[in-house]
Design an enzyme around this catalytic site. Structure first.
Site, PDB file in Angstrom:
ATOM      1  N   VAL A 232      -4.976  -9.828   0.576  1.00  0.00           N
ATOM      2  CA  VAL A 232      -4.366 -10.501   1.731  1.00  0.00           C
ATOM      3  C   VAL A 232      -5.409 -11.292   2.528  1.00  0.00           C
ATOM      4  CG1 VAL A 232      -2.930 -10.193   3.777  1.00  0.00           C
ATOM      5  CG2 VAL A 232      -2.651  -8.644   1.838  1.00  0.00           C
TER       6      VAL A 232
ATOM      7  N   GLU B  92       4.448  -9.020  10.909  1.00  0.00           N
ATOM      8  CA  GLU B  92       5.428  -9.541   9.940  1.00  0.00           C
ATOM      9  C   GLU B  92       5.082  -9.182   8.496  1.00  0.00           C
ATOM     10  OE1 GLU B  92       8.572 -10.475   8.910  1.00  0.00           O
ATOM     11  OE2 GLU B  92       8.480 -11.814  10.642  1.00  0.00           O
TER      12      GLU B  92
ATOM     13  N   VAL C 124       6.127  -5.724   6.459  1.00  0.00           N
ATOM     14  CA  VAL C 124       7.450  -5.393   5.917  1.00  0.00           C
ATOM     15  C   VAL C 124       7.945  -6.510   5.003  1.00  0.00           C
ATOM     16  CG1 VAL C 124       9.810  -4.710   6.458  1.00  0.00           C
ATOM     17  CG2 VAL C 124       7.980  -4.184   8.074  1.00  0.00           C
TER      18      VAL C 124
ATOM     19  N   GLY D  44       6.572  -8.283   2.720  1.00  0.00           N
ATOM     20  CA  GLY D  44       5.640  -9.381   2.403  1.00  0.00           C
ATOM     21  C   GLY D  44       6.014 -10.725   2.996  1.00  0.00           C
TER      22      GLY D  44
ATOM     23  N   GLY E 123      -1.672  -3.270 -13.042  1.00  0.00           N
ATOM     24  CA  GLY E 123      -2.188  -3.362 -11.672  1.00  0.00           C
ATOM     25  C   GLY E 123      -1.099  -3.573 -10.637  1.00  0.00           C
TER      26      GLY E 123
ATOM     27  N   GLU F   9      -0.076   0.665  -6.241  1.00  0.00           N
ATOM     28  CA  GLU F   9      -1.146   0.916  -5.275  1.00  0.00           C
ATOM     29  C   GLU F   9      -2.194   1.822  -5.918  1.00  0.00           C
ATOM     30  OE1 GLU F   9      -1.144  -0.016  -1.918  1.00  0.00           O
ATOM     31  OE2 GLU F   9       0.869  -0.867  -1.783  1.00  0.00           O
TER      32      GLU F   9
ATOM     33  N   ASP G  23       5.550   3.999   0.813  1.00  0.00           N
ATOM     34  CA  ASP G  23       5.314   2.629   1.269  1.00  0.00           C
ATOM     35  C   ASP G  23       6.621   2.000   1.795  1.00  0.00           C
ATOM     36  OD1 ASP G  23       3.809  -0.172   0.927  1.00  0.00           O
ATOM     37  OD2 ASP G  23       5.729  -0.341  -0.118  1.00  0.00           O
TER      38      ASP G  23
ATOM     39  N   LYS H 269       7.984   0.910   5.775  1.00  0.00           N
ATOM     40  CA  LYS H 269       8.610  -0.377   6.137  1.00  0.00           C
ATOM     41  C   LYS H 269       9.967  -0.142   6.815  1.00  0.00           C
ATOM     42  CE  LYS H 269       6.276  -2.519   2.213  1.00  0.00           C
ATOM     43  NZ  LYS H 269       6.355  -2.833   0.784  1.00  0.00           N
TER      44      LYS H 269
ATOM     45  N   GLY I 160       1.767  -9.756  -2.704  1.00  0.00           N
ATOM     46  CA  GLY I 160       0.953 -10.786  -3.344  1.00  0.00           C
ATOM     47  C   GLY I 160       0.192 -11.610  -2.319  1.00  0.00           C
TER      48      GLY I 160
HETATM   49  P1  NAP Z   1      -7.197  -4.731  -0.793  1.00  0.00           P
HETATM   50  O1  NAP Z   1      -7.062  -5.834  -1.773  1.00  0.00           O
HETATM   51  O2  NAP Z   1      -7.477  -3.375  -1.296  1.00  0.00           O
HETATM   52  O3  NAP Z   1      -8.324  -5.151   0.258  1.00  0.00           O
HETATM   53  C1  NAP Z   1      -8.745  -4.305   1.267  1.00  0.00           C
HETATM   54  C2  NAP Z   1      -9.925  -4.954   1.955  1.00  0.00           C
HETATM   55  O4  NAP Z   1     -10.322  -4.142   3.034  1.00  0.00           O
HETATM   56  C3  NAP Z   1     -11.128  -5.141   1.033  1.00  0.00           C
HETATM   57  O5  NAP Z   1     -11.694  -6.389   1.245  1.00  0.00           O
HETATM   58  C4  NAP Z   1     -12.066  -4.031   1.479  1.00  0.00           C
HETATM   59  O6  NAP Z   1     -13.440  -4.376   1.327  1.00  0.00           O
HETATM   60  C5  NAP Z   1     -11.730  -3.935   2.940  1.00  0.00           C
HETATM   61  N1  NAP Z   1     -12.037  -2.634   3.489  1.00  0.00           N
HETATM   62  C6  NAP Z   1     -11.561  -1.448   3.105  1.00  0.00           C
HETATM   63  N2  NAP Z   1     -12.136  -0.463   3.833  1.00  0.00           N
HETATM   64  C7  NAP Z   1     -13.002  -1.075   4.667  1.00  0.00           C
HETATM   65  C8  NAP Z   1     -13.916  -0.619   5.643  1.00  0.00           C
HETATM   66  N3  NAP Z   1     -14.060   0.691   5.861  1.00  0.00           N
HETATM   67  N4  NAP Z   1     -14.637  -1.517   6.303  1.00  0.00           N
HETATM   68  C9  NAP Z   1     -14.517  -2.828   6.068  1.00  0.00           C
HETATM   69  N5  NAP Z   1     -13.673  -3.323   5.155  1.00  0.00           N
HETATM   70  C10 NAP Z   1     -12.939  -2.451   4.472  1.00  0.00           C
HETATM   71  O7  NAP Z   1      -5.887  -4.616   0.101  1.00  0.00           O
HETATM   72  P2  NAP Z   1      -4.771  -5.720   0.318  1.00  0.00           P
HETATM   73  O8  NAP Z   1      -3.833  -5.682  -0.828  1.00  0.00           O
HETATM   74  O9  NAP Z   1      -5.369  -7.003   0.714  1.00  0.00           O
HETATM   75  O10 NAP Z   1      -3.959  -5.085   1.550  1.00  0.00           O
HETATM   76  C11 NAP Z   1      -4.458  -5.134   2.860  1.00  0.00           C
HETATM   77  C12 NAP Z   1      -3.386  -4.629   3.817  1.00  0.00           C
HETATM   78  O11 NAP Z   1      -2.221  -5.430   3.676  1.00  0.00           O
HETATM   79  C13 NAP Z   1      -2.918  -3.189   3.557  1.00  0.00           C
HETATM   80  O12 NAP Z   1      -2.570  -2.580   4.770  1.00  0.00           O
HETATM   81  C14 NAP Z   1      -1.678  -3.390   2.705  1.00  0.00           C
HETATM   82  O13 NAP Z   1      -0.776  -2.316   2.790  1.00  0.00           O
HETATM   83  C15 NAP Z   1      -1.112  -4.619   3.354  1.00  0.00           C
HETATM   84  N6  NAP Z   1      -0.199  -5.385   2.484  1.00  0.00           N
HETATM   85  C16 NAP Z   1      -0.627  -5.789   1.271  1.00  0.00           C
HETATM   86  C17 NAP Z   1       0.233  -6.520   0.479  1.00  0.00           C
HETATM   87  C18 NAP Z   1      -0.197  -7.017  -0.874  1.00  0.00           C
HETATM   88  O14 NAP Z   1       0.614  -7.658  -1.543  1.00  0.00           O
HETATM   89  N7  NAP Z   1      -1.426  -6.790  -1.315  1.00  0.00           N
HETATM   90  C19 NAP Z   1       1.534  -6.830   0.923  1.00  0.00           C
HETATM   91  C20 NAP Z   1       1.924  -6.407   2.199  1.00  0.00           C
HETATM   92  C21 NAP Z   1       1.045  -5.692   2.979  1.00  0.00           C
HETATM   93  P3  NAP Z   1     -14.105  -4.659  -0.119  1.00  0.00           P
HETATM   94  O15 NAP Z   1     -13.371  -5.838  -0.669  1.00  0.00           O
HETATM   95  O16 NAP Z   1     -15.507  -4.937   0.160  1.00  0.00           O
HETATM   96  O17 NAP Z   1     -13.858  -3.413  -0.904  1.00  0.00           O
HETATM   97  N1  HSE Z   2       3.117  -1.767  -3.182  1.00  0.00           N
HETATM   98  C1  HSE Z   2       3.900  -2.666  -2.405  1.00  0.00           C
HETATM   99  C2  HSE Z   2       5.103  -3.112  -3.251  1.00  0.00           C
HETATM  100  C3  HSE Z   2       3.036  -3.837  -1.978  1.00  0.00           C
HETATM  101  O1  HSE Z   2       5.129  -2.858  -4.457  1.00  0.00           O
HETATM  102  O2  HSE Z   2       6.034  -3.684  -2.728  1.00  0.00           O
HETATM  103  C4  HSE Z   2       3.499  -4.505  -0.739  1.00  0.00           C
HETATM  104  O3  HSE Z   2       3.721  -3.670   0.318  1.00  0.00           O
END
Ligand code: NAP
Ligand code: HSE
Length: 428
Positions: free
Chosen positions: A15, A131, A134, A136, A189, A192, A203, A207, A304
């Site tokens: 993100v 926003e 919940v 995405g 992949g 989670e 998860d 939401k 995503g």
């Molecule tokens: P991610 O790819 O795992 O990235 C997490 C990031 O946070 C990484 O850059 C990591 O650093 C950093 N981080 C973790 N612990 C840290 C710490 N202690 N200090 C500083 N940085 C730290 O996660 P993501 O998928 O982007 O998701 C981020 C948030 O958005 C989560 O709350 C997730 O639930 C939410 N979300 C994600 C999606 C999705 O599609 N991915 C959708 C909706 C909501 P490093 O890169 O150096 O390891």
């Molecule tokens: N693991 C979540 C999903 C990512 O599959 O919808 C976004 O919250």
């Protein structure tokens, strides 16, 4: 020159990098729309040296997200790290204490600590926007807090975890077992790091709890969500349900009833011709019902890089334009404490059991259902083997407790082999 809105971004994963890309790609467009430039000032992640395939050279680096949150040269703290304790919580609290607005994609943090954070933000005259947390890319928080603000919301419903919907639709399309598709999804992949967050319904439960709070004016109550994951859904039930005209979905339903606030995230049957029944793969769908609007259906990518960063930027743009709104759509102090409903409103159920092929077997089952006050709507029995046959029953509306009473009584009939399966059918 107008004053820029200055962002500090904690988290440079899927993100965070998506947000950086949007700001870099659409700088002029964002400035034109907001009437002021949007600038990234500083960023933080665990590893400074990691190659993230994006140019971060123009931004200050902070090893500690708490320090980033308190920097004097940022206006908005963007939290995209994840987790409901530790750095995400500490840094969000630090940002509010330092007088920053917060934009978060972190449903776990807000579902668990949302009320306290909302109160702290309002005391400090700051906003928290979420926003992206919940569904995405679907602007469902905006739909509830703004577009539908004139409605008494009667029900919120949806498929809010793309990974689970992928698994269930792939099982159906390929005729594969839950275990086989789970392994496949994990290898691709799609799940989670802790897959239980997805397949255990946690998860999606986070939401639903956030949407419930906005919809019903109650304090966010994740503990009040009745959770059941998809691990027990079998390919047999998927096939049999399809034969009866249904799809199985991990469905979230929230409604305020005379018995209290009902919040459920569990596998349910929905008609296969309904919008929810037609939802394939990793897509999300949220259905919102209000007394004036009747029903609206929002569909789109729930996860995503692009979709989630798109939602974050929608919140950033609101702040840049000076649009400020309470975290859950009304002042935190006016949110009522949720009173969880002890039992769900009655619904029809799908029942599947293996019945011994003996005279009077079906009559005994019908009798047990009748004794529990349950009426049969539809029934089907075919595919006998030498000794037994699968029997499918769709009941009229009943309560789960009546159904459990009937299922307990099946045990003493001596005609049911194995454990019957019961799945709620949701009217959608
Ligand atoms: P991610 O790819 O795992 O990235 C997490 C990031 O946070 C990484 O850059 C990591 O650093 C950093 N981080 C973790 N612990 C840290 C710490 N202690 N200090 C500083 N940085 C730290 O996660 P993501 O998928 O982007 O998701 C981020 C948030 O958005 C989560 O709350 C997730 O639930 C939410 N979300 C994600 C999606 C999705 O599609 N991915 C959708 C909706 C909501 P490093 O890169 O150096 O390891
Ligand atoms: N693991 C979540 C999903 C990512 O599959 O919808 C976004 O919250």
């Amino acid at each position: 020159m107008t004053t820029p809105l200055r962002l500090g971004i904690a988290g440079l994963g899927t993100v965070g990098v998506g947000i950086v890309r949007i700001v870099q790609k659409h700088g002029d467009l964002l400035a034109a729309r907001a009437g002021r430039p949007i600038e990234i000032v500083a960023v933080s992640a665990r590893s400074k040296s990691k190659n993230r395939d994006v140019d971060l050279s123009g931004y200050a680096w902070e090893d500690d997200p708490v320090s980033l949150a308190a920097r004097a040269d940022i206006d908005v703290f963007v939290e995209v790290m994840g987790g409901h304790e530790g750095p995400a919580k500490d840094a969000t609290e630090a940002a509010i204490a330092a007088g920053k607005d917060v934009v978060s994609a972190n449903k776990a943090l807000l579902a668990v600590h949302g009320q306290a954070l909302a109160e702290a933000a309002e005391d400090a005259g700051r906003v928290i926007r979420f926003e992206a947390a919940v569904a995405g890319g679907i602007p469902v928080v905006k739909a509830l807090t703004e577009g539908l603000a004139g409605n008494d919301i009667t029900r919120v419903m949806g498929v809010m975890n793309g990974s689970c919907n992928y698994i269930l639709t792939r099982m159906q399309d390929a005729g594969l077992s839950y275990e086989a598709v789970f392994d496949e999804a994990n290898q691709l992949g799609y799940l989670e790091a802790d897959p239980e967050l997805d397949v255990g319904g946690i998860d999606a439960g986070h939401k639903l709890a956030l949407l419930s709070s906005i919809a019903f004016g109650t304090q966010v109550d994740f503990d009040g969500v009745e959770l059941e994951g998809i691990g027990s859904v079998t390919i047999e039930d998927i096939n049999q349900a399809a034969d009866m005209g249904y799809k199985i979905k991990l469905l979230g339903v929230a409604q305020l009833t005379g018995r209290g606030l009902e919040q459920r995230m569990s596998p349910c049957l929905v008609p296969d011709t309904s919008p929810l029944g037609q939802l394939e793969g990793g897509t999300n769908m949220v259905v919102l019902e209000g007394d004036a609007v009747n029903q609206i259906v929002l569909r789109g990518p729930g996860a995503g890089e692009g979709p989630t960063a798109s939602a974050v930027m929608g919140d950033v743009m609101d702040i840049a334009r000076g649009f400020r709104i309470s975290t859950f759509g009304q002042p935190a102090g006016t949110l009522r404490k949720a009173r969880p409903a002890r039992a769900a409103v009655p619904a029809p159920y799908y029942l599947r059991m293996q019945l011994l092929d003996k005279p009077g077997a079906l009559a005994k089952i019908a009798h047990a259902l009748g004794e529990a006050g349950i009426s049969i709507d539809r029934m089907r029995q075919y595919g006998h083997d030498d000794t037994s046959a699968p029997v499918l029953i769709v009941t009229h509306k009943t309560t789960r407790s009546a159904l459990d009473e009937a299922i307990a009584a099946f045990g003493s009939t001596g005609v049911v082999a194995g454990d019957p399966v019961a799945i709620r059918i949701e009217a959608v």
